[in-house]
Write an enzyme that holds these catalytic residues in place. Structure first.
Site, PDB file in Angstrom:
ATOM      1  N   ASP A  56       0.829  -1.199   0.000  1.00  0.00           N
ATOM      2  CA  ASP A  56       0.000   0.000   0.000  1.00  0.00           C
ATOM      3  C   ASP A  56       0.868   1.256   0.000  1.00  0.00           C
ATOM      4  O   ASP A  56       2.053   1.219   0.315  1.00  0.00           O
ATOM      5  CB  ASP A  56      -1.050   0.004   1.119  1.00  0.00           C
ATOM      6  CG  ASP A  56      -0.476   0.292   2.497  1.00  0.00           C
ATOM      7  OD1 ASP A  56       0.691   0.693   2.605  1.00  0.00           O
ATOM      8  OD2 ASP A  56      -1.205   0.108   3.485  1.00  0.00           O
ATOM      9  N   VAL A  57       0.243   2.341  -0.414  1.00  0.00           N
ATOM     10  CA  VAL A  57       0.916   3.633  -0.491  1.00  0.00           C
ATOM     11  C   VAL A  57       0.826   4.304   0.871  1.00  0.00           C
ATOM     12  O   VAL A  57      -0.269   4.469   1.421  1.00  0.00           O
ATOM     13  CB  VAL A  57       0.270   4.520  -1.570  1.00  0.00           C
ATOM     14  CG1 VAL A  57       0.973   5.877  -1.645  1.00  0.00           C
ATOM     15  CG2 VAL A  57       0.311   3.824  -2.926  1.00  0.00           C
ATOM     16  N   GLY A  84      -9.010   1.290  -2.232  1.00  0.00           N
ATOM     17  CA  GLY A  84      -8.200   2.437  -1.844  1.00  0.00           C
ATOM     18  C   GLY A  84      -6.795   2.339  -2.401  1.00  0.00           C
ATOM     19  O   GLY A  84      -6.589   2.183  -3.601  1.00  0.00           O
ATOM     20  N   ASP A  85      -5.821   2.415  -1.492  1.00  0.00           N
ATOM     21  CA  ASP A  85      -4.414   2.369  -1.903  1.00  0.00           C
ATOM     22  C   ASP A  85      -3.778   1.021  -1.582  1.00  0.00           C
ATOM     23  O   ASP A  85      -2.553   0.926  -1.483  1.00  0.00           O
ATOM     24  CB  ASP A  85      -3.639   3.492  -1.206  1.00  0.00           C
ATOM     25  CG  ASP A  85      -3.668   3.358   0.313  1.00  0.00           C
ATOM     26  OD1 ASP A  85      -4.739   3.015   0.857  1.00  0.00           O
ATOM     27  OD2 ASP A  85      -2.639   3.600   0.965  1.00  0.00           O
ATOM     28  N   GLU A  86      -4.584  -0.011  -1.434  1.00  0.00           N
ATOM     29  CA  GLU A  86      -4.075  -1.325  -1.043  1.00  0.00           C
ATOM     30  C   GLU A  86      -4.164  -2.306  -2.215  1.00  0.00           C
ATOM     31  O   GLU A  86      -5.207  -2.437  -2.857  1.00  0.00           O
ATOM     32  CB  GLU A  86      -4.867  -1.874   0.147  1.00  0.00           C
ATOM     33  CG  GLU A  86      -4.255  -3.117   0.736  1.00  0.00           C
ATOM     34  CD  GLU A  86      -4.918  -3.514   2.042  1.00  0.00           C
ATOM     35  OE1 GLU A  86      -4.223  -3.578   3.072  1.00  0.00           O
ATOM     36  OE2 GLU A  86      -6.137  -3.756   2.033  1.00  0.00           O
TER      37      GLU A  86
END
Length: 204
Positions: free
Chosen positions: A63-64, A105-107
């Site tokens: 993730d980010v 999301g970011d995952e």
């Protein structure tokens, strides 16, 4: 005229074939995340479970870091570009023979078959690739954290359990804080780790 008469009985079957191809295309599109082009959670889960039948399977979670802050500071357009770039780099870094999905999301998650026993080197290379700035948003400074686990180290565990373990490794890499700006963090889980991150949900 005789040729046309001979073709007429085949037209309904031809129509159904075209319709079936159109439906298949629409279904495939629906299973892809519109922003990144990766598999959605459900589509990823089905493909990942098949790969986990291979004892050489490796589960990766990424993730980010501080993604909300990036959106708040640079805007959602910059965040979208960052996500799409991370997704493309993950997809390239986990092929051939792997499957990558956006869990939300970011995952992101991936399952890869480690055919040559080179997964540690491959993932270290991937972290360097992920650390590169995005050309169109070079002002965005962030990190990407990765965690990974070999399915063979945890026999009998399903995808959800392995994703939780990869999450533990990823979160441990975040806590280590050894990497500086624009560097990806990488962690591997070798065995059971106490204290899972609260609120983590598996893919199933």
């Amino acid at each position: 005229m005789n040729t046309l008469a001979a073709l007429l009985p085949a037209l309904p079957a031809l129509g159904w074939a075209v319709h079936a191809r159109w439906l298949h295309s629409r279904l495939t599109t629906a299973r892809r995340d519109p922003l990144t082009g990766l598999w959605t959670r459900d589509a990823f889960t089905r493909r990942a479970r098949r790969l986990l039948r291979d004892p050489r399977a490796v589960v990766v979670l990424a993730d980010v870091d501080h993604f909300k802050q990036i959106n708040d500071t640079h805007g959602h357009a910059a965040g979208d570009v960052l996500l799409a770039t991370v997704a493309a780099r993950l997809a390239h870094g986990t092929t051939p023979g792997g499957v990558v999905g956006r869990l939300g999301g970011d995952e992101f998650a991936a399952v890869v078959i480690d055919r040559g026993g080179t997964m540690p080197d491959r993932l270290h290379t991937l972290t360097r690739v992920l650390a590169r700035p995005v050309d169109s948003t070079s002002e965005v400074h962030t990190t990407v954290s990765l965690g990974w686990v070999r399915a063979a180290d945890h026999p009998g565990e399903d995808l959800s359990a392995l994703l939780r373990r990869a999450d533990e490794a990823m979160y441990a890499a975040k806590r280590s804080g050894r990497s500086g700006p624009r560097r990806a963090r990488l962690g591997r889980l070798l065995g059971s780790v106490a204290g899972r991150r609260p609120g983590r949900r598996g893919a199933a």
